[in-house]
Design a protein around this motif. Structure first.
Motif, mmCIF file in Angstrom:
data_model
loop_
_atom_site.group_PDB
_atom_site.id
_atom_site.type_symbol
_atom_site.label_atom_id
_atom_site.label_comp_id
_atom_site.label_asym_id
_atom_site.label_seq_id
_atom_site.Cartn_x
_atom_site.Cartn_y
_atom_site.Cartn_z
ATOM 1 N N LEU A 5 10.740 -39.588 -18.419
ATOM 2 C CA LEU A 5 11.572 -38.588 -17.758
ATOM 3 C C LEU A 5 10.880 -37.969 -16.552
ATOM 4 C CD1 LEU A 5 12.760 -36.644 -20.936
ATOM 5 C CD2 LEU A 5 14.169 -38.091 -19.477
ATOM 6 N N PHE A 6 9.569 -38.122 -16.452
ATOM 7 C CA PHE A 6 8.769 -37.402 -15.483
ATOM 8 C C PHE A 6 8.334 -38.269 -14.309
ATOM 9 C CE2 PHE A 6 8.479 -34.941 -19.318
ATOM 10 C CZ PHE A 6 8.573 -33.645 -18.845
ATOM 11 N N TYR A 11 3.322 -37.776 -15.331
ATOM 12 C CA TYR A 11 3.142 -38.675 -16.467
ATOM 13 C C TYR A 11 1.683 -39.126 -16.589
ATOM 14 C CZ TYR A 11 3.583 -42.635 -19.597
ATOM 15 O OH TYR A 11 3.413 -43.509 -20.642
ATOM 16 N N GLN A 12 1.106 -39.554 -15.475
ATOM 17 C CA GLN A 12 -0.273 -40.056 -15.509
ATOM 18 C C GLN A 12 -1.265 -38.964 -15.880
ATOM 19 O OE1 GLN A 12 -1.101 -43.188 -15.544
ATOM 20 N NE2 GLN A 12 0.982 -43.857 -15.093
ATOM 21 N N ALA A 159 -1.298 -26.784 -14.838
ATOM 22 C CA ALA A 159 -1.567 -26.539 -16.258
ATOM 23 C C ALA A 159 -2.149 -27.788 -16.926
ATOM 24 C CB ALA A 159 -0.288 -26.101 -16.961
ATOM 25 N N LEU A 160 -1.620 -28.949 -16.587
ATOM 26 C CA LEU A 160 -2.150 -30.190 -17.153
ATOM 27 C C LEU A 160 -3.609 -30.374 -16.769
ATOM 28 C CD1 LEU A 160 0.922 -32.550 -16.640
ATOM 29 C CD2 LEU A 160 -0.064 -31.859 -18.859
ATOM 30 N N GLU A 161 -3.947 -30.063 -15.543
ATOM 31 C CA GLU A 161 -5.355 -30.159 -15.114
ATOM 32 C C GLU A 161 -6.244 -29.231 -15.925
ATOM 33 O OE1 GLU A 161 -5.425 -29.497 -10.897
ATOM 34 O OE2 GLU A 161 -4.363 -31.378 -10.488
#
Length: 165
Positions: A5-6, A11-12, A159-161
């Motif tokens: 979806l992203f 995604y990565q 936030a993912l980082e």
């Protein structure tokens, strides 16, 4: 192109978060406001995410921040929902209410309304709390020139980082 979806960059990065936290034996918890669960959703796009994601809180209202994460009313009244103090409290509350090793909290003004001269649209605060460390760390970013989707996208990437070991 992956079946997701992203966008590929989200995604990565989510894939790295899952792989690297799994390798480190770390569990994570999210406390999201302006991203409305996008970070947790990106993580759960990845096979094997159940080994890493303990839980996620979407606390959009101030009342939810108080009841679900224990953010004190005096912090919300003094500094507002989009503040380093509130992000600290959100991250600490998420960590205390979970079995996770690391918590990341996000609160911001995605727009198009809600901004002010002091806190314009695009202002997003982040905090990360790690179990066993005395104080969470926090950062404030201004994603200028972005529409609502752009602010939320940039906040998700940020936030993912923060979830990388």
């Amino acid at each position: 192109m992956t079946d997701t979806l992203f966008p590929d960059d989200i995604y990565q990065l989510a894939k790295r978060v899952v792989e690297e936290n799994a390798a480190a034996g770390r569990k994570i918890v999210m406390a999201e406001s302006c991203t409305g669960g996008l970070v947790a959703s990106a993580i759960t796009e990845i096979a094997g995410s159940s080994a890493v994601l303990d839980r996620s809180y979407v606390t959009y209202s101030n009342e939810a921040k108080q009841s679900d994460l224990g953010v004190p009313l005096d912090i919300l009244e003094a500094f507002g929902a989009v503040s380093v103090a509130t992000a600290f409290a959100m991250a600490q509350g998420a960590l205390e209410r979970s079995d996770a090793d690391v918590a990341v909290a996000i609160s911001g003004i995605a727009g198009p309304g809600g901004g002010s001269e002091r806190k314009p649209v695009g202002t997003v605060v982040f905090a990360r709390a790690i179990r066993g460390e005395a104080e969470p760390t926090a950062d404030e970013r201004l994603f200028e020139g972005e529409n609502r989707a752009g602010v939320r996208r940039q906040a998700t990437l940020c936030a993912l980082e923060l979830l990388l070991p």
